[in-house]
Scaffold this motif. Structure first.
Motif, PDB file in Angstrom:
ATOM      1  N   LYS A 110     -21.112 -55.274  34.589  1.00  0.00           N
ATOM      2  CA  LYS A 110     -21.773 -56.391  33.639  1.00  0.00           C
ATOM      3  C   LYS A 110     -21.112 -57.407  33.578  1.00  0.00           C
ATOM      4  O   LYS A 110     -21.568 -58.466  33.155  1.00  0.00           O
ATOM      5  N   GLN A 111     -19.848 -57.525  33.825  1.00  0.00           N
ATOM      6  CA  GLN A 111     -19.118 -58.748  33.957  1.00  0.00           C
ATOM      7  C   GLN A 111     -19.717 -59.521  35.210  1.00  0.00           C
ATOM      8  O   GLN A 111     -19.497 -60.959  34.918  1.00  0.00           O
ATOM      9  N   ASP A 112     -20.165 -59.284  36.068  1.00  0.00           N
ATOM     10  CA  ASP A 112     -20.738 -59.914  37.181  1.00  0.00           C
ATOM     11  C   ASP A 112     -22.181 -60.717  36.902  1.00  0.00           C
ATOM     12  O   ASP A 112     -22.685 -61.246  37.662  1.00  0.00           O
ATOM     13  N   ASN A 113     -22.680 -60.200  35.530  1.00  0.00           N
ATOM     14  CA  ASN A 113     -24.003 -60.850  35.390  1.00  0.00           C
ATOM     15  C   ASN A 113     -23.923 -62.254  35.160  1.00  0.00           C
ATOM     16  O   ASN A 113     -23.123 -62.919  34.430  1.00  0.00           O
ATOM     17  N   GLY A 114     -24.814 -62.920  36.121  1.00  0.00           N
ATOM     18  CA  GLY A 114     -24.945 -64.444  35.921  1.00  0.00           C
ATOM     19  C   GLY A 114     -23.828 -65.085  36.857  1.00  0.00           C
ATOM     20  O   GLY A 114     -24.075 -66.431  36.791  1.00  0.00           O
ATOM     21  N   LYS A 115     -23.389 -64.289  37.810  1.00  0.00           N
ATOM     22  CA  LYS A 115     -22.392 -65.166  38.641  1.00  0.00           C
ATOM     23  C   LYS A 115     -23.220 -65.322  39.798  1.00  0.00           C
ATOM     24  O   LYS A 115     -24.054 -64.898  40.251  1.00  0.00           O
ATOM     25  N   SER A 116     -22.854 -66.439  40.489  1.00  0.00           N
ATOM     26  CA  SER A 116     -23.353 -67.006  41.694  1.00  0.00           C
ATOM     27  C   SER A 116     -22.339 -66.605  42.988  1.00  0.00           C
ATOM     28  O   SER A 116     -21.097 -66.621  42.901  1.00  0.00           O
ATOM     29  N   TYR A 117     -23.124 -66.635  44.056  1.00  0.00           N
ATOM     30  CA  TYR A 117     -22.213 -66.292  45.265  1.00  0.00           C
ATOM     31  C   TYR A 117     -22.751 -67.378  46.504  1.00  0.00           C
ATOM     32  O   TYR A 117     -23.720 -67.911  46.436  1.00  0.00           O
ATOM     33  N   LYS A 118     -21.921 -67.509  47.400  1.00  0.00           N
ATOM     34  CA  LYS A 118     -22.092 -68.270  48.539  1.00  0.00           C
ATOM     35  C   LYS A 118     -21.836 -67.656  49.650  1.00  0.00           C
ATOM     36  O   LYS A 118     -20.985 -66.676  49.929  1.00  0.00           O
ATOM     37  N   CYS A 119     -22.703 -67.919  50.829  1.00  0.00           N
ATOM     38  CA  CYS A 119     -22.455 -67.542  51.961  1.00  0.00           C
ATOM     39  C   CYS A 119     -22.077 -68.463  52.958  1.00  0.00           C
ATOM     40  O   CYS A 119     -22.389 -69.605  52.989  1.00  0.00           O
ATOM     41  N   HIS A 120     -20.846 -68.086  53.961  1.00  0.00           N
ATOM     42  CA  HIS A 120     -20.181 -68.994  54.579  1.00  0.00           C
ATOM     43  C   HIS A 120     -20.414 -68.795  56.295  1.00  0.00           C
ATOM     44  O   HIS A 120     -20.143 -67.715  56.654  1.00  0.00           O
ATOM     45  N   VAL A 121     -20.720 -69.748  57.077  1.00  0.00           N
ATOM     46  CA  VAL A 121     -20.503 -69.475  58.460  1.00  0.00           C
ATOM     47  C   VAL A 121     -19.891 -70.500  59.001  1.00  0.00           C
ATOM     48  O   VAL A 121     -20.135 -71.550  59.176  1.00  0.00           O
ATOM     49  N   GLU A 122     -18.766 -70.105  60.007  1.00  0.00           N
ATOM     50  CA  GLU A 122     -18.013 -70.877  60.664  1.00  0.00           C
ATOM     51  C   GLU A 122     -18.562 -70.821  62.223  1.00  0.00           C
ATOM     52  O   GLU A 122     -18.523 -70.115  62.682  1.00  0.00           O
ATOM     53  N   ARG A 123     -18.845 -72.432  62.496  1.00  0.00           N
ATOM     54  CA  ARG A 123     -19.340 -72.379  63.873  1.00  0.00           C
ATOM     55  C   ARG A 123     -18.417 -72.329  65.066  1.00  0.00           C
ATOM     56  O   ARG A 123     -17.169 -72.292  64.585  1.00  0.00           O
ATOM     57  N   ALA A 124     -18.831 -72.760  66.063  1.00  0.00           N
ATOM     58  CA  ALA A 124     -17.952 -72.834  67.531  1.00  0.00           C
ATOM     59  C   ALA A 124     -16.755 -73.815  67.225  1.00  0.00           C
ATOM     60  O   ALA A 124     -15.751 -73.726  67.691  1.00  0.00           O
ATOM     61  N   ASP A 125     -17.320 -74.828  66.664  1.00  0.00           N
ATOM     62  CA  ASP A 125     -16.538 -76.138  66.400  1.00  0.00           C
ATOM     63  C   ASP A 125     -15.496 -76.132  65.147  1.00  0.00           C
ATOM     64  O   ASP A 125     -14.730 -76.933  64.978  1.00  0.00           O
ATOM     65  N   LEU A 126     -15.308 -74.940  64.627  1.00  0.00           N
ATOM     66  CA  LEU A 126     -14.719 -74.485  63.245  1.00  0.00           C
ATOM     67  C   LEU A 126     -14.857 -75.373  62.009  1.00  0.00           C
ATOM     68  O   LEU A 126     -14.276 -75.123  61.004  1.00  0.00           O
ATOM     69  N   THR A 127     -16.401 -75.608  62.334  1.00  0.00           N
ATOM     70  CA  THR A 127     -16.778 -76.337  60.893  1.00  0.00           C
ATOM     71  C   THR A 127     -17.613 -75.157  60.158  1.00  0.00           C
ATOM     72  O   THR A 127     -18.044 -74.193  60.890  1.00  0.00           O
ATOM     73  N   THR A 128     -17.723 -75.348  59.091  1.00  0.00           N
ATOM     74  CA  THR A 128     -18.560 -74.378  58.295  1.00  0.00           C
ATOM     75  C   THR A 128     -19.739 -74.726  57.581  1.00  0.00           C
ATOM     76  O   THR A 128     -19.761 -75.903  56.935  1.00  0.00           O
ATOM     77  N   ASN A 129     -20.744 -73.943  57.741  1.00  0.00           N
ATOM     78  CA  ASN A 129     -22.127 -74.110  56.966  1.00  0.00           C
ATOM     79  C   ASN A 129     -21.959 -73.179  55.799  1.00  0.00           C
ATOM     80  O   ASN A 129     -21.626 -72.011  55.840  1.00  0.00           O
TER      81      ASN A 129
END
Length: 340
Positions: A110-129
């Motif tokens: 229940k401590q996780d209630n209301g928390k937000s998460y993010k997804c990260h994708v590292e591309r071939a040029d090492l930049t991240t979406n």
């Protein structure tokens, strides 16, 4: 010599040879690798609702048509990488491109209630979406507490008010119920949760006039506030009350008829005031009688002693006069004096 290819496509990925003819032929070969940024990148909701203490898969992060295989991970609201309980799903097509999916699957509290998460994708040029997710709603069981302390002993006719506070996710429903004391031998009508003289308003309960046990109605028992949101077991908080009948006073009559019983209408405050006044009057009367008796007894004793002393003086004077006359008579009228 320079090899220049404009608008590279995946089919340009091959080996290229450079030859130099000057007398003896010289050649060199190069392998060209063509990378591809992800053609699609998104986060989708699984529809699962996490419950406190249970494992759940709440979201999937998806990339399609990437080369090489991209690196992907989730972070929480504090920026920390989340350890996942499920391995990524990876596939490679005939064109050499990768599709990859990672799932946010973990044990939630229940401590996780209301928390937000993010997804990260590292591309071939090492930049991240980075793609943000909506806040996670974790369901957890109900809790409830009483908001005020309620006395256990009440007088018939008094008013009672009490309230409780409940919380949980989803928001729990609150109900009040009453269990009569077994000694009263009274039961509630079928389907009724409370005696007829009780009303509720959400988490509040009140009675404008409490009743002692009589004619199938009693307020002697236990009141319980219950909170339930269908997650785990319901939560409850209870307190006991005991209601006693209002005392009565007997009013004497002068007609010879039986005494009339009148209910004291002043309530508990009138009873206290009347008792105090009665005790004060009684103590005052007793004190006056004792003081009067004390003064009367001492006054009589003083008079008796005063009269006795006067009488003694008078008698002593008479005796001395008699003695003087006897002495004069014996001495021929002359007074004799004796020295010691």
């Amino acid at each position: 010599m320079t090899l220049k290819i404009e608008s590279l496509v995946l089919s340009d990925e091959k080996s290229y040879e450079c030859k130099l003819q000057h007398g003896e032929a010289v050649s060199a070969e190069m392998k060209l690798t063509v990378n591809q940024y992800p053609r699609e990148f998104y986060v989708e909701d699984t529809g699962d609702v996490p419950v406190d203490g249970e494992e759940a898969s709440v979201a999937r992060c998806v990339t399609k048509g990437a080369k090489p295989e991209p690196k992907m991970w989730f972070t929480d609201a504090d920026g920390q990488e989340v350890s996942l309980d499920e391995v990524p799903v990876i596939s490679q097509g005939d064109d050499g491109l990768f599709d990859k999916t990672i799932t946010l699957k973990k044990t939630f509290t229940k401590q996780d209630n209301g928390k937000s998460y993010k997804c990260h994708v590292e591309r071939a040029d090492l930049t991240t979406n980075v793609t943000d997710m909506s806040a996670i709603q974790v369901h957890y069981a109900s809790s409830v507490v009483l908001l005020n302390s309620v006395p256990e002993v009440w007088e018939e006719g008094e008013s009672l008010q009490a309230a409780c506070e409940a919380w949980g996710n989803p928001t729990p429903a609150v109900t009040w119920s009453f269990t009569p004391d077994a000694k009263t031998n009274v039961t509630l009508p079928a389907g009724d949760l409370l005696p007829s003289n009780f009303q509720t308003n959400g988490a509040r309960i009140f009675s404008n006039r409490l009743a002692a046990t009589a004619q199938g109605l009693t307020n002697n028992g236990t009141l319980t506030c219950t909170a339930d949101n269908k997650i785990g077991s319901p939560a409850s908080a209870s307190f006991k009350i005991g209601v006693y009948a209002a005392p009565v006073t007997t009013v004497p009559t002068t007609t010879g008829m039986a005494p009339v019983q009148e209910a004291r209408a002043g309530g508990p405050d009138g009873a206290v005031i009347g008792g105090v006044v009665a005790v004060a009057v009684f103590v005052l009367i007793v004190a006056v009688l004792l003081i009067a008796r004390y003064f009367m007894s001492h006054k009589g004793t003083y008079r008796t002693k005063e009269m006795t002393m006067a009488e003694d003086e008078e008698k002593r004077g008479d005796l001395m006069a008699d003695e003087d006359e006897e002495i004069l008579a014996e001495s021929g009228g002359r007074k004799k004096e004796f020295f010691l």
